[in-house]
Design a protein around this motif. Sequence first.
Motif, short mmCIF file in Angstrom:
data_model
loop_
_atom_site.label_atom_id
_atom_site.label_comp_id
_atom_site.label_asym_id
_atom_site.label_seq_id
_atom_site.Cartn_x
_atom_site.Cartn_y
_atom_site.Cartn_z
N GLU A 129 120.88 -29.76 -24.63
CA GLU A 129 122.38 -30.06 -26.04
C GLU A 129 120.67 -30.71 -26.87
O GLU A 129 121.90 -31.81 -27.53
N LYS A 245 133.70 -33.91 -24.60
CA LYS A 245 133.01 -32.69 -25.69
C LYS A 245 132.51 -34.28 -27.16
O LYS A 245 131.53 -34.07 -27.82
N TRP A 247 132.35 -37.48 -27.33
CA TRP A 247 131.38 -37.72 -26.88
C TRP A 247 129.15 -37.36 -27.28
O TRP A 247 128.96 -38.10 -27.83
N ALA A 249 129.57 -34.61 -28.61
CA ALA A 249 128.44 -34.35 -30.60
C ALA A 249 128.65 -35.93 -31.18
O ALA A 249 127.31 -35.59 -32.54
N GLU A 250 129.02 -37.30 -31.03
CA GLU A 250 128.18 -37.85 -31.14
C GLU A 250 126.80 -38.44 -31.38
O GLU A 250 126.39 -39.34 -32.12
N GLN A 251 126.61 -38.16 -30.33
CA GLN A 251 125.04 -38.45 -29.38
C GLN A 251 124.41 -37.39 -30.42
O GLN A 251 123.50 -37.86 -31.19
N LYS A 252 124.74 -36.39 -30.38
CA LYS A 252 124.05 -35.28 -31.67
C LYS A 252 124.07 -35.84 -33.20
O LYS A 252 123.07 -35.99 -33.17
N LYS A 253 125.07 -35.73 -33.11
CA LYS A 253 125.09 -36.79 -34.87
C LYS A 253 123.94 -37.52 -34.19
O LYS A 253 123.37 -37.98 -35.66
N GLY A 254 123.81 -38.41 -33.97
CA GLY A 254 123.42 -39.47 -34.14
C GLY A 254 122.24 -39.63 -33.77
O GLY A 254 121.35 -40.94 -33.91
N GLY A 255 121.22 -38.53 -33.30
CA GLY A 255 119.87 -38.83 -32.72
C GLY A 255 119.66 -38.92 -31.71
O GLY A 255 118.71 -39.28 -31.49
N GLN A 256 120.64 -39.40 -30.56
CA GLN A 256 119.87 -39.80 -29.49
C GLN A 256 119.35 -39.31 -28.50
O GLN A 256 119.41 -38.25 -28.07
#
Length: 409
Positions: A129, A245, A247, A249-256
Amino acid sequence: MSSLFASGSALAYTGSKWNMPEGVTEISHEVHHLHMMAFWVCVAIGVVVFGAMFYSVFAHRKSKGAVAAKFHESTLVEIIWTGIPFLILIGMAIPAAATLVKMDNTHNAELNIKITGYQWKWQYEYLGEDVSYFSTLASASNKARQLNSGIDVNTVPNYLVDVDHELVLPVGKKIRFLITSNDVIHAWWVPAIAVKKDAIPGYINEIWTKIDEPGTYRGVCAELCGRDHGFMPIVVRALPEEDFKAWLAEQKKGGQQVASTAPVAAAPAAAAMPAADSGSAAVAAPDTKVAAAATAPAAPAAAAAPAAAGKSKDELLEAGKKVYMANCAACHQPAGTGMPPTFPALAGSKVVNGPKDAVISQVLHGKNMMPPFPQLSNDDIAAVTSYVHSSWGNKGEIVQAADVAAARK
């Protein structure tokens, strides 16, 4: 010793105060049932044994003229007191073995998470992920636990069992954990989901869970892993599938990738140190692709990120102070005075005022009591190193992220 007592006090927040918590997974319910079955078997044995003993002492006491019987071997008695315990153990072993087999069946997992223990924090990687971050003791607990902090710990919510970044999981999905360690043996334990597994350097342990109810569930490291063992809690937040899901997506969007400013509980300052629990799966997991990812070193994504453009001294010092207060001040004190001899003073330090390349290498690789800090981003290492170089009368060099990136190669 303080870590040991702190760990004990933290356990009071992880479940039922007087008994094993029933939990929120199918496995936790079975474990609780086995626990209660063993408890009531012990109660029954205790009642029979002590009842017979007390009756014999009372009814056949010497004051009533009782005379001790004289006899030797009895085949019948031998069979009875051997056969009954044997049958009891078999009756308890069968359901326990069935539960253990079920606990080890990690096949058909819908989500794979690699958990890596560090002194003293956890890293969570959502395999496949592209999401990875560190979880450390919450700043409120970290501040309150310091000697002479003046803070009443009873006023701190979830004292010692709260973190800056929770492990977020979906409800109703089978989740496979691949657990290892970067330094010493740790143990990842969350009572409510009946997961407790050793994190061993160079080895991958497997276990799984499937959470039935949304909520927040707390745990601790259950292996004495060093001086701050009591300050690396675990917090699991279970969300409905759609919320999870969103959450993710938000991590991926923010490059966490890495919680770059996450506080490290009582970790030494980055540039401070002067020179001077089996039944585990092996590395080869059923899912070859996931297993290969799990056995890879826990290299922080921040290391691969391109270095940011050079920053001004003021920008570095402002950012560096935040990183220092979150990660280093607990041991080296806000004014850089340290706590000798374990944590030397940074003010006037020959190491801090020395060549920047040597300091950066020590931050990345650690030395003596100081653990390595590769999980910090290039920007954070550059900022905190520049901050200690330029504070409290020090006159060291300013460090840029590009310097740190070059040292990582």
